[in-house]
Design a protein around this motif. Structure first.
Motif, PDB file in Angstrom:
ATOM      1  N   LEU A  82       9.671  38.923 -15.493  1.00  0.00           N
ATOM      2  CA  LEU A  82       8.423  38.212 -15.198  1.00  0.00           C
ATOM      3  C   LEU A  82       8.284  36.991 -16.097  1.00  0.00           C
ATOM      4  O   LEU A  82       7.938  35.899 -15.634  1.00  0.00           O
ATOM      5  N   TYR A  83       8.577  37.166 -17.374  1.00  0.00           N
ATOM      6  CA  TYR A  83       8.539  36.043 -18.317  1.00  0.00           C
ATOM      7  C   TYR A  83       9.459  34.911 -17.844  1.00  0.00           C
ATOM      8  O   TYR A  83       9.059  33.744 -17.784  1.00  0.00           O
ATOM      9  N   ALA A  84      10.704  35.268 -17.481  1.00  0.00           N
ATOM     10  CA  ALA A  84      11.664  34.253 -17.035  1.00  0.00           C
ATOM     11  C   ALA A  84      11.215  33.604 -15.731  1.00  0.00           C
ATOM     12  O   ALA A  84      11.280  32.378 -15.581  1.00  0.00           O
ATOM     13  N   ALA A  85      10.733  34.406 -14.779  1.00  0.00           N
ATOM     14  CA  ALA A  85      10.323  33.871 -13.473  1.00  0.00           C
ATOM     15  C   ALA A  85       9.153  32.902 -13.605  1.00  0.00           C
ATOM     16  O   ALA A  85       9.138  31.839 -12.980  1.00  0.00           O
ATOM     17  N   VAL A  86       8.181  33.251 -14.435  1.00  0.00           N
ATOM     18  CA  VAL A  86       7.015  32.378 -14.622  1.00  0.00           C
ATOM     19  C   VAL A  86       7.429  31.079 -15.312  1.00  0.00           C
ATOM     20  O   VAL A  86       6.981  29.992 -14.938  1.00  0.00           O
ATOM     21  N   GLY A  87       8.329  31.175 -16.295  1.00  0.00           N
ATOM     22  CA  GLY A  87       8.835  29.969 -16.941  1.00  0.00           C
ATOM     23  C   GLY A  87       9.643  29.098 -15.999  1.00  0.00           C
ATOM     24  O   GLY A  87       9.522  27.873 -16.004  1.00  0.00           O
ATOM     25  N   PRO A 101      14.435  25.646 -14.901  1.00  0.00           N
ATOM     26  CA  PRO A 101      15.814  26.100 -15.092  1.00  0.00           C
ATOM     27  C   PRO A 101      16.609  25.125 -15.948  1.00  0.00           C
ATOM     28  O   PRO A 101      16.197  24.000 -16.188  1.00  0.00           O
ATOM     29  N   GLY A 102      17.732  25.598 -16.373  1.00  0.00           N
ATOM     30  CA  GLY A 102      18.633  24.734 -17.140  1.00  0.00           C
ATOM     31  C   GLY A 102      18.255  24.669 -18.595  1.00  0.00           C
ATOM     32  O   GLY A 102      17.493  25.471 -19.104  1.00  0.00           O
ATOM     33  N   GLY A 103      18.777  23.681 -19.256  1.00  0.00           N
ATOM     34  CA  GLY A 103      18.540  23.552 -20.683  1.00  0.00           C
ATOM     35  C   GLY A 103      19.559  24.368 -21.460  1.00  0.00           C
ATOM     36  O   GLY A 103      20.022  25.412 -21.008  1.00  0.00           O
ATOM     37  N   ALA A 104      19.861  23.891 -22.635  1.00  0.00           N
ATOM     38  CA  ALA A 104      20.895  24.517 -23.449  1.00  0.00           C
ATOM     39  C   ALA A 104      20.522  25.921 -23.914  1.00  0.00           C
ATOM     40  O   ALA A 104      21.392  26.741 -24.185  1.00  0.00           O
ATOM     41  N   THR A 105      19.232  26.213 -23.998  1.00  0.00           N
ATOM     42  CA  THR A 105      18.813  27.502 -24.546  1.00  0.00           C
ATOM     43  C   THR A 105      18.478  28.546 -23.482  1.00  0.00           C
ATOM     44  O   THR A 105      18.119  29.673 -23.825  1.00  0.00           O
ATOM     45  N   PHE A 106      18.597  28.210 -22.204  1.00  0.00           N
ATOM     46  CA  PHE A 106      18.231  29.171 -21.164  1.00  0.00           C
ATOM     47  C   PHE A 106      19.117  30.414 -21.187  1.00  0.00           C
ATOM     48  O   PHE A 106      18.684  31.498 -20.787  1.00  0.00           O
ATOM     49  N   GLY A 107      20.331  30.292 -21.673  1.00  0.00           N
ATOM     50  CA  GLY A 107      21.211  31.462 -21.792  1.00  0.00           C
ATOM     51  C   GLY A 107      20.636  32.539 -22.688  1.00  0.00           C
ATOM     52  O   GLY A 107      20.861  33.737 -22.458  1.00  0.00           O
ATOM     53  N   TYR A 108      19.865  32.147 -23.691  1.00  0.00           N
ATOM     54  CA  TYR A 108      19.235  33.134 -24.563  1.00  0.00           C
ATOM     55  C   TYR A 108      18.169  33.916 -23.798  1.00  0.00           C
ATOM     56  O   TYR A 108      17.996  35.117 -24.021  1.00  0.00           O
ATOM     57  N   VAL A 109      17.459  33.247 -22.908  1.00  0.00           N
ATOM     58  CA  VAL A 109      16.464  33.940 -22.070  1.00  0.00           C
ATOM     59  C   VAL A 109      17.177  34.963 -21.185  1.00  0.00           C
ATOM     60  O   VAL A 109      16.727  36.110 -21.054  1.00  0.00           O
ATOM     61  N   LEU A 110      18.298  34.571 -20.586  1.00  0.00           N
ATOM     62  CA  LEU A 110      19.076  35.507 -19.776  1.00  0.00           C
ATOM     63  C   LEU A 110      19.572  36.678 -20.628  1.00  0.00           C
ATOM     64  O   LEU A 110      19.548  37.836 -20.192  1.00  0.00           O
ATOM     65  N   GLY A 111      20.008  36.362 -21.846  1.00  0.00           N
ATOM     66  CA  GLY A 111      20.446  37.415 -22.760  1.00  0.00           C
ATOM     67  C   GLY A 111      19.328  38.384 -23.108  1.00  0.00           C
ATOM     68  O   GLY A 111      19.550  39.592 -23.247  1.00  0.00           O
ATOM     69  N   MET A 112      18.107  37.861 -23.214  1.00  0.00           N
ATOM     70  CA  MET A 112      16.962  38.730 -23.509  1.00  0.00           C
ATOM     71  C   MET A 112      16.689  39.706 -22.376  1.00  0.00           C
ATOM     72  O   MET A 112      16.275  40.841 -22.617  1.00  0.00           O
ATOM     73  N   LEU A 113      16.922  39.266 -21.149  1.00  0.00           N
ATOM     74  CA  LEU A 113      16.773  40.184 -20.005  1.00  0.00           C
ATOM     75  C   LEU A 113      17.708  41.384 -20.165  1.00  0.00           C
ATOM     76  O   LEU A 113      17.275  42.534 -20.041  1.00  0.00           O
ATOM     77  N   LEU A 114      18.973  41.115 -20.433  1.00  0.00           N
ATOM     78  CA  LEU A 114      19.945  42.199 -20.602  1.00  0.00           C
ATOM     79  C   LEU A 114      19.659  43.010 -21.860  1.00  0.00           C
ATOM     80  O   LEU A 114      19.786  44.240 -21.861  1.00  0.00           O
ATOM     81  N   ALA A 115      19.265  42.334 -22.932  1.00  0.00           N
ATOM     82  CA  ALA A 115      18.983  43.026 -24.186  1.00  0.00           C
ATOM     83  C   ALA A 115      17.821  43.998 -24.037  1.00  0.00           C
ATOM     84  O   ALA A 115      17.822  45.074 -24.642  1.00  0.00           O
ATOM     85  N   SER A 116      16.828  43.639 -23.225  1.00  0.00           N
ATOM     86  CA  SER A 116      15.688  44.543 -23.029  1.00  0.00           C
ATOM     87  C   SER A 116      16.143  45.862 -22.405  1.00  0.00           C
ATOM     88  O   SER A 116      15.617  46.926 -22.740  1.00  0.00           O
ATOM     89  N   VAL A 117      17.126  45.802 -21.530  1.00  0.00           N
ATOM     90  CA  VAL A 117      17.670  47.020 -20.926  1.00  0.00           C
ATOM     91  C   VAL A 117      18.416  47.841 -21.978  1.00  0.00           C
ATOM     92  O   VAL A 117      18.239  49.060 -22.075  1.00  0.00           O
ATOM     93  N   VAL A 118      19.225  47.177 -22.786  1.00  0.00           N
ATOM     94  CA  VAL A 118      20.010  47.884 -23.807  1.00  0.00           C
ATOM     95  C   VAL A 118      19.101  48.556 -24.831  1.00  0.00           C
ATOM     96  O   VAL A 118      19.231  49.751 -25.105  1.00  0.00           O
ATOM     97  N   VAL A 119      18.158  47.800 -25.409  1.00  0.00           N
ATOM     98  CA  VAL A 119      17.299  48.392 -26.446  1.00  0.00           C
ATOM     99  C   VAL A 119      16.359  49.431 -25.848  1.00  0.00           C
ATOM    100  O   VAL A 119      16.037  50.434 -26.495  1.00  0.00           O
ATOM    101  N   GLY A 120      15.925  49.215 -24.601  1.00  0.00           N
ATOM    102  CA  GLY A 120      15.079  50.205 -23.941  1.00  0.00           C
ATOM    103  C   GLY A 120      15.811  51.517 -23.706  1.00  0.00           C
ATOM    104  O   GLY A 120      15.260  52.600 -23.919  1.00  0.00           O
ATOM    105  N   ALA A 121      17.068  51.426 -23.289  1.00  0.00           N
ATOM    106  CA  ALA A 121      17.873  52.632 -23.087  1.00  0.00           C
ATOM    107  C   ALA A 121      18.127  53.343 -24.416  1.00  0.00           C
ATOM    108  O   ALA A 121      18.065  54.574 -24.498  1.00  0.00           O
ATOM    109  N   LEU A 122      18.395  52.576 -25.468  1.00  0.00           N
ATOM    110  CA  LEU A 122      18.602  53.181 -26.782  1.00  0.00           C
ATOM    111  C   LEU A 122      17.322  53.829 -27.303  1.00  0.00           C
ATOM    112  O   LEU A 122      17.357  54.900 -27.909  1.00  0.00           O
ATOM    113  N   ALA A 123      16.180  53.198 -27.047  1.00  0.00           N
ATOM    114  CA  ALA A 123      14.900  53.778 -27.473  1.00  0.00           C
ATOM    115  C   ALA A 123      14.656  55.109 -26.767  1.00  0.00           C
ATOM    116  O   ALA A 123      14.126  56.051 -27.366  1.00  0.00           O
TER     117      ALA A 123
END
Length: 198
Positions: A82-87, A101-123
């Motif tokens: 939702l955060y990414a879609a609204v942005g 879309p675009g920009g040099a830092t957008f990859g970090y936003v994409l990484g945060m999407l995947l990271a939320s799944v990883v840390v959520g599963a670990l939690a």
């Protein structure tokens, strides 16, 4: 709520919020997802530029990891999506008030999407209930964010992978260690407080 319910396998902090019916659970989950997106957007506005790097230091990463850990993989992913879609739709709540879309830092936003799944599963496996476990959970989430963000930075700017590491990861390691230390104190403490109330 009993202490046994608080320590049951598979629980995350968000599961401790009561929801007597399925409808109330859906409303609770929708509110948590929206709240996590807003928290991440607000935290992204805490931004300090780093000389020589297109990537600023922000509160965004910390918020995204907390959201994923506290909400669990499914709700965490929904919140960061939702955060990414609204942005992407034009709301200026990416780092430094950027959007779209675009920009040099957008990859970090994409990484945060995947990271939320990883840390959520670990939690869900207890990865946020002790200091050392929380440190490992945060380190795994950061590794995912950098694993997506740094190569994206290299590709979007045309710099080498080594240069992308030098400007897109190395300057942030000390700050990330401090953010992890905050999480190492906050998350296990939240579980202890919840246990006392139960």
């Amino acid at each position: 709520m009993s202490t046994a319910a608080l320590t049951r396998p598979g629980a995350v902090l968000a599961d401790l919020l009561p929801a007597a019916t399925a409808t109330r659970a859906r409303v609770r989950d929708a509110a948590l997802v929206a709240g996590g997106a807003v928290l991440t957007g607000v935290a992204a506005q805490i931004a300090l530029p780093i000389p020589g790097s297109p990537v600023p230091v922000t509160g965004q990463t910390f918020a995204a990891l907390l959201v994923g850990t506290a909400l669990g993989a499914r709700r965490g992913l929904a919140s960061l999506a939702l955060y990414a879609a609204v942005g992407l739709a034009g709301v200026p709540w990416f780092a430094e008030g950027k959007s779209g879309p675009g920009g040099a830092t957008f990859g970090y936003v994409l990484g945060m999407l995947l990271a939320s799944v990883v840390v959520g599963a670990l939690a869900r496996r207890g990865g946020d209930r002790g200091v050392l476990r929380t440190a490992g959970t945060m380190a795994a989430g950061l590794a995912v964010i950098y694993g997506v963000g740094v190569p994206y930075l290299a590709l979007s700017t045309g710099i080498s992978f080594g240069q992308a590491l030098a400007v897109g990861m190395v300057p942030f390691l000390i700050g990330d260690a401090l953010k992890a230390a905050l999480a190492m104190g906050a998350l296990p403490t939240a579980w202890k407080l919840a246990g006392r109330r139960g």
